[in-house]
Design a protein around this motif. Structure first.
Motif, mmCIF file in Angstrom:
data_model
loop_
_atom_site.group_PDB
_atom_site.id
_atom_site.type_symbol
_atom_site.label_atom_id
_atom_site.label_comp_id
_atom_site.label_asym_id
_atom_site.label_seq_id
_atom_site.Cartn_x
_atom_site.Cartn_y
_atom_site.Cartn_z
ATOM 1 N N LYS A 344 6.977 -9.375 -9.568
ATOM 2 C CA LYS A 344 6.601 -8.765 -8.296
ATOM 3 C C LYS A 344 6.018 -7.373 -8.540
ATOM 4 O O LYS A 344 5.060 -6.955 -7.877
ATOM 5 C CB LYS A 344 7.826 -8.670 -7.395
ATOM 6 N N ASN A 345 6.612 -6.653 -9.499
ATOM 7 C CA ASN A 345 6.180 -5.302 -9.843
ATOM 8 C C ASN A 345 5.773 -5.253 -11.307
ATOM 9 O O ASN A 345 6.500 -5.748 -12.175
ATOM 10 C CB ASN A 345 7.319 -4.298 -9.613
ATOM 11 N N SER A 347 4.296 -2.532 -14.279
ATOM 12 C CA SER A 347 3.900 -1.184 -14.695
ATOM 13 C C SER A 347 3.293 -1.278 -16.092
ATOM 14 O O SER A 347 3.712 -2.092 -16.913
ATOM 15 C CB SER A 347 5.095 -0.231 -14.713
ATOM 16 N N THR A 393 10.494 -7.662 -12.501
ATOM 17 C CA THR A 393 9.616 -6.578 -12.920
ATOM 18 C C THR A 393 9.100 -6.849 -14.325
ATOM 19 O O THR A 393 9.802 -7.447 -15.146
ATOM 20 C CB THR A 393 10.374 -5.234 -12.906
ATOM 21 N N HIS A 440 2.527 -5.641 -7.338
ATOM 22 C CA HIS A 440 2.439 -4.194 -7.140
ATOM 23 C C HIS A 440 2.272 -3.581 -8.531
ATOM 24 O O HIS A 440 3.175 -3.624 -9.356
ATOM 25 C CB HIS A 440 3.704 -3.677 -6.464
ATOM 26 N N THR A 442 1.524 -0.494 -11.167
ATOM 27 C CA THR A 442 1.632 0.948 -11.372
ATOM 28 C C THR A 442 1.113 1.304 -12.756
ATOM 29 O O THR A 442 1.550 0.734 -13.760
ATOM 30 C CB THR A 442 3.085 1.428 -11.241
ATOM 31 N N THR A 566 8.686 0.198 -7.981
ATOM 32 C CA THR A 566 9.185 -0.843 -7.071
ATOM 33 C C THR A 566 8.778 -0.612 -5.623
ATOM 34 O O THR A 566 9.186 -1.367 -4.732
ATOM 35 C CB THR A 566 10.721 -0.915 -7.157
ATOM 36 N N GLY A 567 7.991 0.432 -5.369
ATOM 37 C CA GLY A 567 7.515 0.685 -4.017
ATOM 38 C C GLY A 567 8.536 1.319 -3.097
ATOM 39 O O GLY A 567 8.343 1.339 -1.873
#
Length: 579
Positions: A344-345, A347, A393, A440, A442, A566-567
């Motif tokens: 979902k996330n 980086s 993540t 998402h 980053t 993680t927003g």
């Protein structure tokens, strides 16, 4: 496929068969040429007209088409046999190297692949305290070699059966069938170039059958593993194969140097012995190659250790995905903790000056926390995983450029300028291969990496049709960035900055000509969101204040970064406005 079958496979006979078939294809091609020059070519010169002439010419054209189709099919069979010889040779060489390494480590490999060893420390065949770890590593290499051979055997058998069926049924004489078979071969071999639009790469990859994909992973791991747009699981498999081959290649180069020459031959100057030229040359080459090999061995050690940790407890340690590996430049690697295609996330962390592949080794007591870039990325995963909405993540350390090797070299933006488009393309590929709802993403740039990450975000802002921008940009310990204002990145306030008051890099470069870019992102007027970090007392004025941002020693820095990843923006602690 078992150890004995692969080890004892007679590849010389297979190579001979392929060579003989290639000669057959050449001879058949000559017959086709003769037919055309002596029959159809001669007939075209005759002033023959009428219905019979039309029919004969039509029949001959049909026969000519069948001859060409037969030649094309024979040529594809020859190419398939060549692929078979190459695939089995590589797998066999990997197996034999693993068996040799096992023998050197005093490990006994049983026919089923299991291993035993001598645990008696007083025995001359004692395998050492690390026998279990070495056995695990060698066992995985043996399994990989057997799997590659089995997969190649399945694919080659399927391809040969297809051509045999064509020959038996006569469909191989049809130009449409031969053309379709040739197109399949072209799709298999026409691997997109590095830098190709990841979405186009994805479409090409999805157009291949699973067997064809596996064939490319096995036979072209360096091309597939480092190509943005290929799914992460496939990249990981290809790069693990590629890593093994890099190690084997470097080991072979070291062996090719031969034994160490005598250091001295009796020559004396000023009362001191002089090293021989042969020794000096050998030593330089040997140490350079061994240094390279050690770095790739450390990455292999990291993967092996992390794989064991993941198998033991998937809830506390993610699965590793090796998304890039090569010997280009200083050596390149991309390591992800967690699968970015399903997370979902996501980086992606870009480290800065003096970073080498050695910083991806397993953490050991000799390393200062914060200097192991793989552990920094793992820290981000751990912190993000514990935040609301943090699961699943993926946290990536991106070392697919050549960071400057010194602090003085870090004042030259050349490496960052060269790496920024590659990084931007990588982030674009992360979106293109993601499964389900968009992730998402980053982008995290530390120190010199902050300049590269900002330049990458600027490329995405200026060329939205070419690159996909990250959702958030995090800059830590930055010596300067290439944009005058955060708003120039068009990220709607999603640019974050962390800087320790006693960070030596910031103290040296802030507001001085020594800065990398036209702006200091830590300056509130730049327009970024300045989040809290350690107050600068940890380690005094030393380098710790520059390497703690992604560690527990950085105070609130790591939790803040995890909230951004993680927003959870409302949980990010921001620096109070300056008076």
């Amino acid at each position: 496929m078992d150890i004995a079958t692969l080890k004892n496979a007679d590849l010389v006979a297979l190579q001979g068969a392929q060579s003989a078939y290639a000669q057959l294809v050449t001879a058949f091609g000559h017959h086709v040429d003769d037919w055309r020059s002596q029959v159809t070519g001669g007939l075209d010169k005759e002033p023959w007209t009428g219905s019979t002439a039309v029919q004969v010419r039509g029949d001959l054209a049909t026969f000519d088409s069948k001859l060409q189709a037969a030649h094309d099919e024979l040529n594809l069979v020859s190419a398939t046999l060549a692929d078979a010889e190459q695939s089995f040779a590589i797998a066999q060489a990997q197996l034999i190297q693993a068996l040799d390494d096992a023998q050197a480590a005093h490990l006994t490999v049983n026919p089923d692949g299991s291993m035993t060893w001598d645990n008696d420390k007083s025995s001359p065949t004692y395998a050492g305290d690390d026998a279990q770890a070495r056995a695990t590593d060698i066992g995985s290499r043996i399994t990989q070699a057997l799997d590659e051979a089995a997969q190649a055997d399945q694919l080659i058998s399927s391809r040969l059966k297809h051509f045999n069926d064509n020959a038996t049924s006569g469909t191989g004489l049809d130009s449409a069938t031969a053309g379709a078979d040739q197109q399949t071969e072209n799709n298999r071999e026409n691997i997109p170039q590095q830098g190709t639009d990841p979405n186009k790469v994805k479409a090409w990859w999805n157009g291949l059958t699973p067997a064809e994909q596996q064939d490319l992973v096995n036979n072209h791991p360096q091309d597939i593993g480092n190509l943005d747009g290929i799914p992460s699981a496939d990249r990981d498999q290809a790069n693990r194969i590629g890593l093994t081959r890099i190690q084997s290649d470097l080991q072979a180069k070291i062996a090719a140097l031969g034994p160490e020459p005598p250091m001295f031959d009796g020559t004396v100057s000023g009362g001191f012995p002089i090293q021989t030229g042969a020794y000096t040359e050998w030593k330089q080459k040997h140490d350079a190659l061994q240094g390279q090999l050690d770095q790739y061995n450390h990455i292999q050690d990291r993967l092996s250790a992390d794989d064991q940790a993941y198998a033991k407890d998937p809830s506390s340690h993610p699965r590793d995905y090796l998304l890039g590996i090569s010997t280009q430049g200083q050596g390149r690697a991309i390591l992800s903790f967690g699968n970015p295609d399903t997370a979902k996330n996501v980086s992606a962390y870009v480290p800065g000056v003096t970073t080498t592949l050695d910083s991806l080794r397993p953490m050991d007591p000799s390393q200062t926390p914060g200097e192991n870039e793989a552990d920094n990325a793992l820290s981000v995963w751990t912190a993000a995983d514990r935040r609301p909405g943090g699961q699943p993540t993926a946290s990536i350390v991106w070392l697919n450029y050549d960071p400057p090797s010194s602090l003085t070299g870090g004042m030259d933006t050349g490496a960052a300028d060269a790496g920024a488009p590659t990084y931007a393309k990588f982030l674009t590929g992360i979106r293109d291969t993601h499964q389900g709802a968009p992730p998402h993403v980053t982008s995290i740039g530390d120190s010199y990496g902050s300049y590269l990450a900002t330049e990458s975000a600027k490329l995405a802002a200026d060329q939205p049709g070419t690159y996909s921008p990250p959702d958030d940009l995090v800059l830590t310990g930055s010596p300067g960035v290439p944009v005058a204002k955060a708003s120039d990145l068009h990220m709607n306030g999603h640019v974050w900055v962390g800087t320790s008051p006693l960070d030596p890099v910031h103290l040296i470069t802030s507001g001085t000509p020594a800065g990398l870019g036209p702006a200091d992102p830590a300056d509130p007027s730049w327009g970024g969101n300045n989040f809290t970090v350690a107050n600068g007392t940890i380690g005094g004025l030393g380098g710790n204040n520059h390497t703690a941002y992604l560690t527990q020693r950085g105070g609130p820095s790591l939790p803040n970064i995890a909230n951004i990843v993680t927003g959870n923006y409302g949980d990010v602690n921001l620096e109070p406005p300056r008076e």
